[in-house]
Design an enzyme around this catalytic site. Structure first.
Site, PDB file in Angstrom:
ATOM      1  N   SER A 296       4.352  -5.034 -10.960  1.00  0.00           N
ATOM      2  CA  SER A 296       5.535  -4.216 -10.737  1.00  0.00           C
ATOM      3  C   SER A 296       5.222  -2.742 -10.946  1.00  0.00           C
ATOM      4  O   SER A 296       4.110  -2.378 -11.302  1.00  0.00           O
ATOM      5  CB  SER A 296       6.654  -4.647 -11.676  1.00  0.00           C
ATOM      6  OG  SER A 296       6.347  -4.234 -12.989  1.00  0.00           O
ATOM      7  N   LYS A 297       6.226  -1.923 -10.752  1.00  0.00           N
ATOM      8  CA  LYS A 297       6.040  -0.471 -10.803  1.00  0.00           C
ATOM      9  C   LYS A 297       5.320   0.008 -12.051  1.00  0.00           C
ATOM     10  O   LYS A 297       4.516   0.932 -12.001  1.00  0.00           O
ATOM     11  CB  LYS A 297       7.393   0.257 -10.725  1.00  0.00           C
ATOM     12  CG  LYS A 297       8.004   0.311  -9.367  1.00  0.00           C
ATOM     13  CD  LYS A 297       9.348  -0.384  -9.335  1.00  0.00           C
ATOM     14  CE  LYS A 297       9.195  -1.778  -8.771  1.00  0.00           C
ATOM     15  NZ  LYS A 297      10.092  -2.782  -9.120  1.00  0.00           N
TER      16      LYS A 297
END
Length: 490
Positions: free
Chosen positions: A252-253
């Site tokens: 994820s980010k």
RNA sequence: GUCCCCAUCGUCUAGCCCGGUCAAGGACAUCGCCCUUUCACGGCGGUAACGGGGGUUCGAAUCCCCCUGGGGACGCCA
């Protein structure tokens, strides 16, 4: 296999995630390997999250990666429309069919009520699951709810004892029907829920194989149930391993760059990204790692997909990207690097032939040292910064007399040369050697530091020829004065 | 909590289906050496793994069971 049709169905969230890109890649490889069709479908059921240009962004990233599709929203096809937002009437029609045959029913529960009962069940240690409160509503009860202003959603009625998924990658996986609650297929505003929309779309678009992330495995029984209720044959499923971050959680980010566009923006070559992604969860039969797009297509089979999750390793991607950069044609690489060089003001937007060949020389001198184009611009500073600062590790070369002596020798030799005589500096280097009596590292490092302030960089020859006598000389004087200051402070 | 999936070097993986040829192979990273009158590139070499426990078998990384660990799913998100 005949009539192979696969699809990639992203929701337009604004960027193409690396994991989704790999899903797309494997579907594309599968289609191209088997001579099937690859379909792009936009899953924009959820209007709340729809981003206007998002679809365009995905299409651009696809094009950049070199993935092409045979049917899609931008190019049509026999089974359109290819945007879920344009298929609402179709979903309603199919939901109608399920209601009519008793496999779906209206549910008037509000999100609040559902959330409440979910919490209740959770606190009792039960699996949160719809209790079927609206399953047997009388017409009067329905009317009363309508009067209250409630708009019903439509739920699928699960009757089966067990559902078996024949997975291409995982083999046979069975689920207990008891653990699947009646789930929503049509929301109260009339839009289709994901599990329903995919089935209707895949069915109508004659999708033969669904290759997707493992996170969808537990959705699959629900979807199979819908196929069965519709009297249709489900496609073949294959659930691919997840891509994880270095901490073993879903990528994820917070793991840094996770969009395809972020790599494009840094100047990675698309074939490197494709190659690296292909090796995440798949391996070639001969264990080769650097594979062209044609080799990938030729060798790709689902049998060679692994089952276990893979960690996205930036270090290895950088190595692989570096391989592609080194192999790249110099002219092409220069073209890719131009924007980065321009952004820093190193070169003009419009280039004469002469400037272009200079740019090619710059890029060529750095080609073996980088993993992606933005790094070329970083390293190219040695050609443009005439008052370089000396980085920490290079300081030691300003601290010994013999090193300083080499720098001074360089200054003198440089002065004795004309700009024309300089060339690639070969004679200068020889002159400095004679004068200082140093060789090897003790000869080169002081010169390098005197010229760039750094211990690493392109060949000295490239620096001499691209920077020229005057600027080389002024750099040496500059560094020498820095060295002097340094000694004074001690 | 329930269900589902997974488990070979730090990382990506080969091998597993069809047990012996595996004192487990490759790649990245790392370490060392060589090449280069320097850093890099390149070449060569080293360190490094079958999660644990039970079976089955003459023999198990490979087959079975349990445990542990990791991941995923349980939404009027996709």
């Amino acid at each position: 296999m005949e009539n192979i049709r696969v699809r990639f169905a992203p929701s337009p969230t604004g960027y193409l995630h690396i994991g989704n890109a790999r899903t797309a890649l494997f579907n594309w490889l599968f289609a191209r390997h088997h001579g099937g069709r690859f379909i792009l479908r936009i899953e924009d059921t959820d209007l709340d999250r729809h981003v206007a240009e998002a679809e365009e962004v995905i299409i651009q990233d696809f094009a950049w990666l070199g993935l092409d599709w045979d049917e899609g929203p931008d190019r049509g096809g026999p089974y359109g429309p290819y945007r879920q937002s344009e298929r609402i009437a179709i979903y309603k029609e199919y939901a109608r069919r399920l209601i009519d045959c008793g496999r779906a029913y209206y549910c008037y529960c509000t999100p609040q009520e559902l959330e409440h009962s979910r919490q209740m069940m959770l606190s009792r240690g039960q699996t949160p699951q719809y209790e079927g409160r609206c399953l047997h509503l009388s017409e009067d009860q329905k009317r009363a709810f309508e009067q209250e202003g409630r708009r019903p959603s439509v739920r699928f009625r699960v009757l089966e004892e067990a559902v078996v998924v024949q997975d291409l990658i995982r083999g046979q996986v069975s689920f207990d029907g008891q653990t699947i609650g009646d789930f929503i297929i049509l929301r109260s505003d009339g839009r289709a829920a994901y599990n329903f929309a995919v089935v209707v779309d895949d069915l109508l678009m004659k999708i033969s194989h669904v290759l997707r992330g493992e996170d969808h495995l537990s959705n699959t029984p629900k979807q199979i149930l819908i196929y069965q209720a519709l009297g249709a044959q489900p496609p073949q499923f294959g659930h691919m391993p997840m891509i994880l971050g270095p901490d073993r959680t879903r990528l994820s980010k917070r793991h840094g760059a996770t969009s395809v566009s972020s790599y494009r923006q840094k100047g990675y070559l698309p074939e490197a990204i494709m190659n690296y992604l292909a090796l995440l969860g798949w391996s070639s039969p001969d264990e080769k790692e650097i594979l062209s797009r044609e080799e990938l297509i030729q060798n790709f089979t689902v049998e060679r997909m692994s089952k276990s999750a893979a960690i996205f390793d930036l270090t290895k991607l950088n190595w692989m990207s570096g391989c592609y950069i080194r192999q790249a044609d110099r002219k092409r690489l220069t073209k890719e690097c131009l924007p980065f060089l321009q952004e820093r003001g190193y070169i003009d937007r419009q280039l004469t032939d002469r400037e272009m060949s200079r740019a090619e020389e710059i890029v060529g001198s750095l080609q073996a040292k980088v993993s992606y184009c933005a790094q070329v611009a970083d390293l190219a500073s040695v050609y443009f910064d005439d008052t370089p600062s000396v980085d920490q590790e290079s300081r030691i070369w300003l601290e010994t007399n013999e090193s300083i002596a080499v720098m001074q020798a360089l200054e003198e030799v440089l002065e004795s040369f004309s700009a024309e005589e300089l060339g690639d500096g070969h004679e200068v280097i020889k002159g400095v050697q004679d004068k200082s009596g140093q060789k090897g590292k003790k000869l080169y490092m002081p010169m390098r530091v005197a010229l760039t302030g750094k211990m690493s960089g392109p060949e000295l020859g490239a620096i001499f020829s691209l920077v020229g006598r005057e600027r080389c000389l002024s750099r040496v004087k500059h560094i020498l004065s820095l060295a002097e200051q340094l000694t004074k402070h001690e």
